[in-house]
Design an enzyme around this catalytic site. Structure first.
Site, short mmCIF file in Angstrom:
data_model
loop_
_atom_site.label_atom_id
_atom_site.label_comp_id
_atom_site.label_asym_id
_atom_site.label_seq_id
_atom_site.Cartn_x
_atom_site.Cartn_y
_atom_site.Cartn_z
CB CYS A 62 -0.93 0.00 1.20
SG CYS A 62 -2.11 -1.36 1.19
CB ALA A 63 3.98 2.12 1.77
#
Length: 169
Positions: A62-63
């Site tokens: 997600c980062a």
């Protein structure tokens, strides 16, 4: 309401909500900003929207997704806006954005009502998180591209989403 299976770390989970397809009218939705204020998708009606959807800022994939779209945002026309949506609390999103210098995308939370997630079919029933994917909505409010990533640990197809945006010109 549609239900379909994806995997999360190899385990099957169920996406619920309305499964959209290219050509569908994009449903209006409301999410919360970093100050817990409502933000309606209609704010961006004269823009092409790339909606980057992900489970949580506190995971590595997600980062990476947020960092990639933040970088891509600086290369796009001013009539394109990138919305980054999860069910993380706005406080966690603000912390992440500050730490990673995310300042070219608009990060919003769907934690309160799952309004976006249900209307676009991204809610993981078993976890009350959003699945991973990308939606491109043109200035007329039509879905032009949508990807529901079938394995949450995989990144979305950035190139396909960006190609869909470029083809709208």
């Amino acid at each position: 309401m549609d239900n379909w299976k994806i995997t999360f770390g190899g385990q099957p989970v169920t996406l619920v909500g309305t499964h959209l397809l290219p050509g569908d009218r994009a449903p209006r939705f409301e999410v919360l900003d970093g100050n817990l204020q409502p933000v309606a998708s209609t704010q961006f009606k004269d823009k092409t929207m790339i909606i980057s959807v992900f489970p949580s800022v506190d995971t590595s994939v997600c980062a990476l997704q947020n960092i990639r779209f933040n970088r891509e945002a600086s290369r796009l026309d001013k009539d394109v806006v990138i919305l980054s949506l999860s069910v993380d609390l706005p406080f966690a999103q603000k912390r992440f954005c500050a730490a990673e210098h995310i300042d070219n995308v608009r990060v919003y939370s769907d934690y309160r009502d799952l309004d976006f997630g249900m209307k676009y079919g991204f809610v993981i029933k078993e976890l009350r998180l959003l699945g991973r994917g990308v939606v491109v909505v043109d200035r007329k409010g039509i879905v032009r591209y949508i990807e529901y990533v079938s394995e949450i640990k995989n990144e979305p197809d950035y190139d396909a989403a960006l190609k869909a945006v470029r083809e709208l010109k």
